[in-house]
Design a protein around this motif. Structure first.
Motif, PDB file in Angstrom:
ATOM      1  N   LYS A  12      13.739  -6.742  -9.639  1.00 54.39           N
ATOM      2  CA  LYS A  12      12.240  -6.100  -8.677  1.00 54.39           C
ATOM      3  C   LYS A  12      12.260  -4.444  -7.946  1.00 54.39           C
ATOM      4  O   LYS A  12      11.774  -3.870  -8.294  1.00 54.39           O
ATOM      5  CB  LYS A  12      11.713  -6.524  -7.874  1.00 54.39           C
ATOM      6  CG  LYS A  12      10.301  -6.369  -7.596  1.00 54.39           C
ATOM      7  CD  LYS A  12       9.665  -7.432  -6.171  1.00 54.39           C
ATOM      8  CE  LYS A  12       8.178  -6.670  -6.127  1.00 54.39           C
ATOM      9  NZ  LYS A  12       7.989  -7.474  -5.473  1.00 54.39           N
ATOM     10  N   ARG A  15      13.331  -1.701 -10.614  1.00 51.85           N
ATOM     11  CA  ARG A  15      11.792  -1.419 -11.654  1.00 51.85           C
ATOM     12  C   ARG A  15      10.765  -0.437 -11.070  1.00 51.85           C
ATOM     13  O   ARG A  15      10.460   0.257 -11.167  1.00 51.85           O
ATOM     14  CB  ARG A  15      11.178  -2.607 -11.663  1.00 51.85           C
ATOM     15  CG  ARG A  15      12.097  -3.748 -12.713  1.00 51.85           C
ATOM     16  CD  ARG A  15      11.178  -5.006 -12.995  1.00 51.85           C
ATOM     17  NE  ARG A  15       9.793  -5.275 -12.234  1.00 51.85           N
ATOM     18  CZ  ARG A  15      10.395  -7.031 -11.461  1.00 51.85           C
ATOM     19  NH1 ARG A  15      11.324  -7.269 -12.266  1.00 51.85           N
ATOM     20  NH2 ARG A  15       9.596  -7.632 -11.223  1.00 51.85           N
ATOM     21  N   ALA A  36      10.893  -9.748 -15.147  1.00 51.60           N
ATOM     22  CA  ALA A  36      11.661  -9.865 -14.554  1.00 51.60           C
ATOM     23  C   ALA A  36      12.980 -10.594 -15.895  1.00 51.60           C
ATOM     24  O   ALA A  36      13.977 -10.194 -15.483  1.00 51.60           O
ATOM     25  CB  ALA A  36      11.087 -10.612 -13.608  1.00 51.60           C
TER      26      ALA A  36
END
Length: 254
Positions: A12, A15, A36
Motif C-alpha cells: 500500500k 502505491r 493489491a
C-alpha cells in the motif's frame, strides 16, 4: 484529452508513493483505481478501462507479467520492479517500459513523456506488446534459478531505501517483522524469515536458526556451546548468533 491509469502493487505504501509522484509529474492523469494483487488489477482494467497500467512485477495471485499478458491489447503498460538484473535486462531487450523502485522523479518524467507521445500518436497499445511480454516471461523463467534478491527494500517514514544484500550481516525475526542488520544500523522489513530463505542466494546466506539467516561472508568463527549448539562470532560485530542443532550440518564444510 485526459487519460486514466491504474496502479497495481501489493504494498500500500508504494502505491501511495507512486500515486503522489504521478500527481506531481502528470497532474492531469486520473488514477481510477488501485489494486493489491493481480486479480484485482484485471478487474480494474475491465471496469475502469484505463489507458495506462502501472504493474508491480511481483504480486500474489497473478504476477504483473501475467496480468500484462492478459491486458496487452487494452492499455499501455509500465512495469514497476525492485532492481533485478534479469528483469531489467529483459525489459531493455524487448523495449518494454519499466520503472525501478524506489521510483526516481527523473526516470518517471522520461517514462511519462514517452507515454504521452505514444498516446498522442495512437491511444491503442503498441502492436506486438503481448509478444514482447511473452519473450520477457520466457527470459525470466529461464533465469528463475539464479533470480535471487540483490537488494532489500526498507522504508523509514516517507523515504524508501535499497540495501545491497552484500552489505547485510544477518536477518533476525522480530515479532511479525524481520530485522535487517548492517554495519550502518538496523531496519525493519515485512518479509518473514521463511520468505527470505527462499529468495536469498543459498551460497551466500544460510539459515542457522528458525529466526535467523546469516551472511556467510560475515562469519569469523564458529564454536560449540555447553548445550551442543553452535555459536557464531561475526566480523566487526559484538554479538554472537546461535546455530540450532538442525543447522549445524551446514558448517561441516567450513
Amino acid at each position: 484529452m485526459n487519460y486514466k491509469a491504474i496502479i497495481a502493487d501489493d504494498e500500500k505504501e508504494l502505491r501511495g508513493y507512486l500515486k503522489t509522484m504521478l500527481a506531481e509529474t502528470w497532474p492531469e492523469l486520473e488514477i481510477c483505481g488501485e489494486a493489491a494483487n493481480g486479480k484485482e488489477a484485471l478487474k480494474l482494467v475491465e471496469s475502469c478501462r484505463p489507458q495506462v497500467a502501472f504493474l508491480d512485477i511481483k504480486m500474489p495471485g497473478l504476477t504483473g507479467l501475467e496480468v500484462a499478458k492478459k491486458i496487452a491489447g487494452f492499455c499501455h503498460i509500465v512495469f514497476v520492479t525492485a532492481f533485478d538484473q534479469y528483469a531489467v535486462e529483459a525489459f531493455e531487450r524487448e523495449a518494454v517500459d519499466y520503472l525501478v523502485k524506489p521510483v526516481i522523479k527523473k526516470r518517471l518524467t522520461q517514462t511519462i513523456q514517452r507515454l504521452k507521445k505514444q498516446l498522442r500518436s495512437s491511444p491503442e497499445p503498441p502492436a506486438g506488446l503481448a509478444e514482447m511480454i511473452t519473450h520477457v516471461l520466457a527470459n525470466l523463467q529461464g533465469n528463475a534459478n539464479a533470480n535471487y534478491l540483490r537488494w532489500i527494500k526498507t522504508q523509514h517514514k516517507d523515504n524508501i531505501h535499497l540495501i545491497p544484500v552484500e552489505e547485510i550481516d544477518y536477518f533476525q525475526a522480530e515479532d511479525k517483522y524481520t530485522l535487517v542488520m548492517t554495519a550502518q544500523g538496523e531496519s525493519l522489513i515485512k518479509k518473514s524469515i521463511k520468505e527470505l530463505s527462499s529468495e536469498l542466494d543459498p551460497q551466500q546466506f544460510w539459515q542457522i536458526h528458525r529466526g535467523t539467516i546469516v551472511n556467510v561472508s560475515r562469519i569469523e568463527n564458529i564454536s560449540r556451546s555447553l548445550t551442543g549448539r553452535g555459536v557464531i562470532k561475526l566480523r566487526k560485530r559484538p554479538e554472537s548468533l546461535t546455530v540450532s542443532r538442525n543447522y549445524l550440518h551446514l558448517f561441516k564444510q567450513m
